[in-house]
Design a protein around this motif. Structure first.
Motif, PDB file in Angstrom:
ATOM      1  N   ILE A 290       0.835  -1.208   0.000  1.00  6.87           N
ATOM      2  CA  ILE A 290       0.000   0.000   0.000  1.00  6.87           C
ATOM      3  C   ILE A 290       0.864   1.250   0.000  1.00  6.87           C
ATOM      4  N   ILE A 291       1.926   1.254   0.808  1.00 10.01           N
ATOM      5  CA  ILE A 291       2.809   2.416   0.884  1.00 10.01           C
ATOM      6  C   ILE A 291       3.477   2.672  -0.459  1.00 10.01           C
ATOM      7  N   THR A 292       3.929   1.589  -1.121  1.00 12.79           N
ATOM      8  CA  THR A 292       4.546   1.742  -2.442  1.00 12.79           C
ATOM      9  C   THR A 292       3.545   2.306  -3.444  1.00 12.79           C
TER      10      THR A 292
ATOM     11  N   GLY B  78       0.749   9.402  -6.170  1.00 17.89           N
ATOM     12  CA  GLY B  78       0.637  10.585  -5.327  1.00 17.89           C
ATOM     13  C   GLY B  78       1.564  11.660  -5.874  1.00 17.89           C
ATOM     14  N   PRO B  79       1.393  12.900  -5.443  1.00 17.08           N
ATOM     15  CA  PRO B  79       2.177  14.007  -5.997  1.00 17.08           C
ATOM     16  C   PRO B  79       3.569  14.130  -5.390  1.00 17.08           C
TER      17      PRO B  79
ATOM     18  N   ARG C  11      -7.058  12.055 -12.767  1.00 14.89           N
ATOM     19  CA  ARG C  11      -6.688  12.873 -11.616  1.00 14.89           C
ATOM     20  C   ARG C  11      -7.451  12.477 -10.357  1.00 14.89           C
ATOM     21  N   TRP C  12      -8.634  11.895 -10.521  1.00 14.13           N
ATOM     22  CA  TRP C  12      -9.408  11.478  -9.354  1.00 14.13           C
ATOM     23  C   TRP C  12      -8.680  10.396  -8.560  1.00 14.13           C
TER      24      TRP C  12
ATOM     25  N   ASN D  53      -5.601   9.628  -2.741  1.00 15.80           N
ATOM     26  CA  ASN D  53      -4.443   9.438  -1.860  1.00 15.80           C
ATOM     27  C   ASN D  53      -4.532  10.428  -0.700  1.00 15.80           C
ATOM     28  N   PRO D  54      -4.571   9.964   0.547  1.00 12.75           N
ATOM     29  CA  PRO D  54      -4.704  10.883   1.682  1.00 12.75           C
ATOM     30  C   PRO D  54      -3.515  11.812   1.871  1.00 12.75           C
ATOM     31  N   LEU D  55      -2.402  11.534   1.193  1.00 12.95           N
ATOM     32  CA  LEU D  55      -1.225  12.396   1.317  1.00 12.95           C
ATOM     33  C   LEU D  55      -1.189  13.486   0.252  1.00 12.95           C
TER      34      LEU D  55
END
Length: 278
Positions: free
Chosen positions: A197-199, A205-206, A219-220, A225-227
């Protein structure tokens, strides 16, 4: 009426319990940090040396070798250093999140002796993990600010809003940590799943690119991504001189707070079975 009252006072009771164990939390954070570098020559100075070396590596590899570009056209041209600053700003947020989340499934399993102690507040283990990661993030931020000042001069006044971004991020990370610490006791494969999941979050993610670089039809995905918000908001206030969007900030803060409360409730509902499983 009693259930409604307990639900309404849940945030206050949670904060009071954490505050009541503040001295224990601080001591455990100190022990955690000192144990990491106990046998090393430089000791806790590694918390400053590591981000400094990484910052130089990112600047050299991504900015120099790969000639990566960033949307920092309003800044004076500084060559490859631009992408190093851009990447490191997002990496501080991601590293804080990934360090806590990757450790969380093992927090209870690696402290079985605490489970047997009825009076020990097991929930502080997640708070300690967050606190230790926050110290490292602060050291990373010191290095980032030093580079930013050298390259671009004194940051815009919007940089003062950066702590607000982190105040909104920390509750979410803490809530997820409580959830994973509990799940890790019952499902021992949780750590391996979290690694994937982290990878996934790192690339979707940006971190290496801004949200604007993603095609609109996809883009959705990045917005899930919560980060995404804390990374983009950190760059906005620190690098671009843009203020926080009040609506986006309040929405993220509300979601973060809700995650913390849900994580707290889940942890306390499931901790009764820890001793039986362990």
């Amino acid at each position: 009426m009693t259930f409604a009252f307990r639900t309404a006072t849940l945030p206050l009771r949670m904060l009071l319990r954490i505050w009541g164990n503040r001295f224990l939390i601080v001591q455990l954070i100190r022990t955690e940090l000192s144990s990491r570098y106990r046998a090393s020559f430089f000791g806790v100075l590694w918390t400053l040396i590591n981000p400094l070396v990484m910052m130089l590596i990112y600047t050299l590899v991504f900015g120099g070798v790969f000639q990566a570009k960033t949307p920092m056209s309003h800044r004076a041209a500084t060559g490859p250093a631009d992408f190093g600053v851009f990447l490191f700003t997002g990496l501080i947020v991601f590293s804080f999140f990934s360090e806590v989340i990757s450790r969380s499934p093992q927090l209870i399993l690696s402290n079985v002796n605490y489970v047997k102690k009825v009076v020990f507040p097991l929930e502080v283990l997640s708070v300690v993990a967050v606190g230790a990661a926050l110290v490292q993030a602060a050291m990373n931020m010191v290095v980032l600010l030093a580079f930013a000042v050298i390259l671009y001069g004194v940051p815009s006044a919007t940089a003062l809003l950066l702590p607000l971004v982190w105040l909104a991020l920390i509750p979410m990370v803490l809530g997820v940590s409580w959830f994973l610490a509990s799940v890790g006791v019952y499902l021992r494969d949780t750590s391996q799943v979290i690694g994937f999941i982290i990878t996934f979050m790192m690339f979707l993610g940006p971190l290496f690119y801004p949200v604007s670089a993603m095609p609109e039809e996809f883009r959705w995905l990045i917005m899930l991504n919560p980060l995404t918000y804390p990374i983009e908001a950190s760059r906005d206030v620190l690098l671009y001189g843009n203020p926080l969007d009040p609506a986006a900030f309040l929405m993220f803060g509300a979601i973060s707070g809700a995650v913390m409360l849900l994580g707290w409730v889940w942890f306390h509902r499931t901790r009764k079975g820890f001793a039986d499983v362990l």
